[in-house]
Design a protein around this motif. Structure first.
Motif, PDB file in Angstrom:
ATOM      1  N   GLU A  91       0.866  -1.179   0.000  1.00 29.49           N
ATOM      2  CA  GLU A  91       0.000   0.000   0.000  1.00 29.49           C
ATOM      3  C   GLU A  91       0.899   1.224   0.000  1.00 29.49           C
ATOM      4  O   GLU A  91       1.645   1.461   0.953  1.00 29.49           O
ATOM      5  CB  GLU A  91      -0.911   0.007   1.225  1.00 29.49           C
ATOM      6  N   TRP A  92       0.846   1.980  -1.079  1.00 29.69           N
ATOM      7  CA  TRP A  92       1.816   3.056  -1.259  1.00 29.69           C
ATOM      8  C   TRP A  92       1.727   4.131  -0.187  1.00 29.69           C
ATOM      9  O   TRP A  92       2.737   4.781   0.127  1.00 29.69           O
ATOM     10  CB  TRP A  92       1.652   3.691  -2.646  1.00 29.69           C
ATOM     11  N   THR A  93       0.559   4.318   0.427  1.00 29.52           N
ATOM     12  CA  THR A  93       0.431   5.361   1.447  1.00 29.52           C
ATOM     13  C   THR A  93       1.084   4.963   2.768  1.00 29.52           C
ATOM     14  O   THR A  93       1.433   5.830   3.578  1.00 29.52           O
ATOM     15  CB  THR A  93      -1.050   5.696   1.707  1.00 29.52           C
ATOM     16  N   GLU A  94       1.261   3.667   2.996  1.00 26.67           N
ATOM     17  CA  GLU A  94       1.823   3.211   4.262  1.00 26.67           C
ATOM     18  C   GLU A  94       3.342   3.136   4.175  1.00 26.67           C
ATOM     19  O   GLU A  94       3.981   2.122   4.468  1.00 26.67           O
ATOM     20  CB  GLU A  94       1.204   1.871   4.644  1.00 26.67           C
ATOM     21  N   GLU A  95       3.914   4.237   3.733  1.00 26.31           N
ATOM     22  CA  GLU A  95       5.358   4.366   3.562  1.00 26.31           C
ATOM     23  C   GLU A  95       5.787   5.784   3.937  1.00 26.31           C
ATOM     24  O   GLU A  95       4.983   6.724   3.894  1.00 26.31           O
ATOM     25  CB  GLU A  95       5.771   4.102   2.103  1.00 26.31           C
ATOM     26  N   VAL A 115       3.381  14.075  -3.470  1.00 25.69           N
ATOM     27  CA  VAL A 115       3.768  12.674  -3.470  1.00 25.69           C
ATOM     28  C   VAL A 115       2.735  11.954  -4.326  1.00 25.69           C
ATOM     29  O   VAL A 115       1.549  11.913  -3.967  1.00 25.69           O
ATOM     30  CB  VAL A 115       3.805  12.075  -2.051  1.00 25.69           C
ATOM     31  N   PHE A 116       3.170  11.408  -5.452  1.00 28.18           N
ATOM     32  CA  PHE A 116       2.248  10.932  -6.485  1.00 28.18           C
ATOM     33  C   PHE A 116       1.278  12.062  -6.810  1.00 28.18           C
ATOM     34  O   PHE A 116       1.712  13.129  -7.224  1.00 28.18           O
ATOM     35  CB  PHE A 116       1.544   9.652  -6.048  1.00 28.18           C
ATOM     36  N   ASP A 117      -0.019  11.870  -6.599  1.00 27.59           N
ATOM     37  CA  ASP A 117      -0.965  12.932  -6.942  1.00 27.59           C
ATOM     38  C   ASP A 117      -1.470  13.689  -5.709  1.00 27.59           C
ATOM     39  O   ASP A 117      -2.394  14.493  -5.806  1.00 27.59           O
ATOM     40  CB  ASP A 117      -2.158  12.353  -7.708  1.00 27.59           C
ATOM     41  N   SER A 184     -15.629  21.665  10.894  1.00 28.59           N
ATOM     42  CA  SER A 184     -15.228  21.104   9.595  1.00 28.59           C
ATOM     43  C   SER A 184     -14.207  21.985   8.874  1.00 28.59           C
ATOM     44  O   SER A 184     -13.630  21.567   7.870  1.00 28.59           O
ATOM     45  CB  SER A 184     -16.458  20.904   8.709  1.00 28.59           C
ATOM     46  N   ALA A 185     -13.959  23.178   9.375  1.00 30.65           N
ATOM     47  CA  ALA A 185     -12.981  24.083   8.757  1.00 30.65           C
ATOM     48  C   ALA A 185     -11.580  23.761   9.265  1.00 30.65           C
ATOM     49  O   ALA A 185     -10.887  24.606   9.849  1.00 30.65           O
ATOM     50  CB  ALA A 185     -13.345  25.529   9.055  1.00 30.65           C
ATOM     51  N   CYS A 186     -11.163  22.564   9.052  1.00 30.11           N
ATOM     52  CA  CYS A 186      -9.835  22.142   9.497  1.00 30.11           C
ATOM     53  C   CYS A 186      -9.129  21.449   8.336  1.00 30.11           C
ATOM     54  O   CYS A 186      -9.747  21.121   7.324  1.00 30.11           O
ATOM     55  CB  CYS A 186      -9.932  21.221  10.707  1.00 30.11           C
ATOM     56  N   LEU A 187      -7.852  21.215   8.513  1.00 26.08           N
ATOM     57  CA  LEU A 187      -7.029  20.653   7.449  1.00 26.08           C
ATOM     58  C   LEU A 187      -6.701  19.191   7.719  1.00 26.08           C
ATOM     59  O   LEU A 187      -6.590  18.776   8.873  1.00 26.08           O
ATOM     60  CB  LEU A 187      -5.711  21.437   7.330  1.00 26.08           C
ATOM     61  N   ARG A 188      -6.527  18.424   6.647  1.00 27.12           N
ATOM     62  CA  ARG A 188      -5.998  17.077   6.766  1.00 27.12           C
ATOM     63  C   ARG A 188      -4.509  17.176   7.054  1.00 27.12           C
ATOM     64  O   ARG A 188      -3.765  17.841   6.324  1.00 27.12           O
ATOM     65  CB  ARG A 188      -6.238  16.282   5.483  1.00 27.12           C
ATOM     66  N   THR A 189      -4.078  16.515   8.090  1.00 29.54           N
ATOM     67  CA  THR A 189      -2.699  16.651   8.566  1.00 29.54           C
ATOM     68  C   THR A 189      -1.925  15.365   8.361  1.00 29.54           C
ATOM     69  O   THR A 189      -2.422  14.267   8.654  1.00 29.54           O
ATOM     70  CB  THR A 189      -2.689  17.031  10.058  1.00 29.54           C
ATOM     71  N   TYR A 190      -0.710  15.496   7.864  1.00 21.89           N
ATOM     72  CA  TYR A 190       0.189  14.359   7.642  1.00 21.89           C
ATOM     73  C   TYR A 190       1.339  14.426   8.636  1.00 21.89           C
ATOM     74  O   TYR A 190       1.854  15.509   8.937  1.00 21.89           O
ATOM     75  CB  TYR A 190       0.740  14.374   6.218  1.00 21.89           C
ATOM     76  N   MET A 203       2.342   8.955   4.486  1.00 20.05           N
ATOM     77  CA  MET A 203       1.264   9.372   3.607  1.00 20.05           C
ATOM     78  C   MET A 203      -0.112   8.822   3.973  1.00 20.05           C
ATOM     79  O   MET A 203      -1.111   9.244   3.399  1.00 20.05           O
ATOM     80  CB  MET A 203       1.600   8.984   2.163  1.00 20.05           C
ATOM     81  N   SER A 204      -0.196   7.909   4.908  1.00 18.05           N
ATOM     82  CA  SER A 204      -1.498   7.359   5.267  1.00 18.05           C
ATOM     83  C   SER A 204      -2.201   8.240   6.292  1.00 18.05           C
ATOM     84  O   SER A 204      -1.602   8.641   7.298  1.00 18.05           O
ATOM     85  CB  SER A 204      -1.343   5.945   5.829  1.00 18.05           C
ATOM     86  N   LEU A 205      -3.479   8.520   6.055  1.00 15.23           N
ATOM     87  CA  LEU A 205      -4.305   9.244   7.022  1.00 15.23           C
ATOM     88  C   LEU A 205      -5.120   8.281   7.875  1.00 15.23           C
ATOM     89  O   LEU A 205      -5.798   8.700   8.813  1.00 15.23           O
ATOM     90  CB  LEU A 205      -5.253  10.197   6.285  1.00 15.23           C
ATOM     91  N   GLU A 206      -5.053   6.997   7.557  1.00 18.18           N
ATOM     92  CA  GLU A 206      -5.851   5.990   8.259  1.00 18.18           C
ATOM     93  C   GLU A 206      -4.995   5.108   9.171  1.00 18.18           C
ATOM     94  O   GLU A 206      -5.377   4.829  10.302  1.00 18.18           O
ATOM     95  CB  GLU A 206      -6.597   5.115   7.240  1.00 18.18           C
TER      96      GLU A 206
END
Length: 546
Positions: A91-95, A115-117, A184-190, A203-206
């Protein structure tokens, strides 16, 4: 030409098995390995192979008979075909992906990366801590990397919404004073980590991050280890970049006379031994076929790390260590970013004396020598829409690592957004997006920030332009160019003033002295201008028709 050993070099170099062998380094662009402890333990289980591809694709012209093709071309005898099936969980995100050199992250501006798209924005908050979010304002999808930092908060320049380090929105100027900011006015954080001078992103959010997956490079922690690192954006897919870096056979031809170690007459057959194949990559030895031993060790590790280490005794009988490291991040269809790191516990006097900007401009030259045909290779893969098995003629005596890499893609490519394998492919589901840098009066000002592009001849937002590919990502080079531009203006102004003074002065001796001084300052201005041009002008082969 001066030999730039950390970036250029071309022949073979020594490893633990052959410490007295003469060293030579343009091959560093084509090598990778693990630490020497793992090298020593795996050597005993090596498999001699020229490795892997099909002789059936061998000879469209019919020049080779079947028996001859098996000898010259990489055939299926040594490695079993995967049968077109995905053979490993991936799984490319789990890196962890290498985002940037830590020292080049701007202190006062957000930085847009991909990172990719997936588009990301990286910045330092008010406490200096690195933060990373999805590069998209939840209000109207504007790019936050086009915004600015206000008291350590990330501000969208579309409507002024501001976000703190954890992604929470803390200010909306258009909101009534008695209204609350929506949750809901928040950002996805990595999650990001600074490890050995490189910023890595999970890269995984999960799935929670796995810290043990962050690569660790032992030599970079050794006492006295000194590295020269640089960043380059490149206009072709990261898989083609990795292919190129794994390919020692091209160096004498593509980089002929780039320094005195790169000579086209040195092109020759190579031998290979594959010592390891896993779902995380592969490793092995290679060298000149005519040599009794294969002195070079290469290792590729998922998702995009190519490494070479070597050790050799010095005059004191102690061990010196060397590392050539390539961190290749996919940045979208037909694009990639490369972090190059060369380091050693022993540096030559020449390397110590040469300025960083000179080393970096020569590295840019090397990548520009490959750029034309690698970009065209990218176009053919997208156009033909077939696996590399049907397009490549891989030779046993040069292309083992290329084939090993494409076969690794067959194993894990199903877990990536798109890939080109040896026997299988998965094409991009979405068309490539062409982005444009800011235009208008403010574009020139934005170019002064290392996080932004710009408009103009030198600052054109084009991945074929050296300034846009490297300078805006390199603090040392951008500062050097600004300094030389400033000195150029100062020397020119002084020279013009001296010429005017010479006109007014009566004595011939004074006139001659002042004009001589003016000539020296004009010479200094010209030298500064030439250095700026050296750092910002692309390499062009002299045989090309322009």
């Amino acid at each position: 030409m001066v030999s730039l050993r950390p970036f250029l070099s071309l022949s073979s170099f020594s490893h633990a098995r052959n410490p007295t062998r003469p060293t030579n380094f343009l091959l560093l662009r084509a090598l990778s390995s693990s630490s020497f402890k793992s090298v020593a333990t795996k050597k005993s289980s090596s498999v001699r192979t020229g490795a892997v591809a099909d002789a059936e694709a061998a000879s469209p012209s019919g020049d080779l008979k079947d028996d001859d093709a098996q000898v010259v071309l990489l055939g299926p005898a040594t490695v079993e075909e995967p049968g077109g099936e995905a053979t490993a969980e991936y799984e490319w995100t789990e890196e962890w992906y290498p985002l940037y050199l830590t020292r080049n992250v701007p202190e006062d501006a957000p930085l847009g990366l991909t990172v990719f798209d997936k588009q990301l924005v990286l910045y330092r908050d008010g406490t200096g801590e690195l933060r990373c979010h999805e590069d998209r304002c939840p209000h109207r999808l504007a790019k936050l990397s086009e915004g600015q930092l206000i008291d350590g908060r990330l501000e969208c320049l579309y409507h002024g919404w501001q976000f703190e380090g954890k992604g929470k929105c803390v200010k909306i100027p258009q909101l009534p004073s008695d209204a609350k900011i929506p949750r809901s006015a928040c950002l996805r954080t990595y999650e990001v980590r600074d490890s050995q001078g490189v910023v890595w992103v999970w890269m995984s959010l999960e799935k929670p991050s796995t810290l043990k997956k962050i690569p660790w490079f032992e030599n970079f922690d050794r006492p006295g280890f000194r590295d020269i690192s640089t960043v380059h954006e490149l206009p072709y897919d990261h898989s083609i970049l990795l292919e190129n870096l794994m390919d020692p056979a091209h160096i004498p031809i593509s980089h002929d006379r780039t320094d005195f170690t790169a000579k086209r007459e040195d092109a020759q057959p190579l031998g290979f031994e594959v010592t390891e194949r896993t779902n995380r990559g592969f490793a092995g030895w290679w060298g000149r076929a005519k040599d009794q031993s294969l002195a070079n060790f290469l290792r590729f590790e998922a998702p995009c790390v190519l490494q070479n280490n070597r050790e050799f005794p010095n005059k004191k009988g102690e061990m010196d260590y060397f590392t050539g490291l390539f961190l290749c991040r996919p940045t979208g269809q037909g694009k990639s970013m490369l972090i190059v790191r060369f380091g050693s516990t022993r540096s030559s006097l020449l390397v110590k004396l040469l300025p960083t900007w000179f080393m970096h401009q020569n590295a840019c030259k090397v990548f520009e020598q490959d750029m034309g045909f690698l970009s065209s290779q990218n176009e053919v893969l997208i156009k033909e829409k077939v696996p590399t098995k049907e397009l490549y003629l891989n030779l046993r005596s040069s292309d083992t690592w290329v084939l090993e890499y494409r076969r690794w893609m067959d194993k894990v490519g199903h877990g990536m957004p798109y890939y080109f394998g040896h026997s299988t492919i998965s094409l991009p589901k979405l068309p490539a997006i062409v982005e444009h840098a800011p235009a208008g009066i403010v574009a020139g000002a934005s170019a002064s920030s290392p996080a932004k592009g710009g408009i103009g001849t030198m600052h054109a937002p084009n991945l074929s332009n050296r300034y846009f590919r490297h300078i805006i990502h390199c603090r040392s080079c951008s500062n050097a160019i600004k300094s030389f531009q400033t000195w150029n203006k100062a020397f020119s102004a002084i020279a013009i003033t001296l010429v005017a003074s010479a006109i007014l002065v009566g004595g011939r001796q004074w006139k001659a002295l002042i004009l001589l001084s003016a000539a020296l300052f004009f010479g200094g201005a010209y030298a500064c201008s030439a250095i700026v041009a050296l750092n910002t002008t692309n390499f062009i082969r002299t045989h090309r028709r322009l």
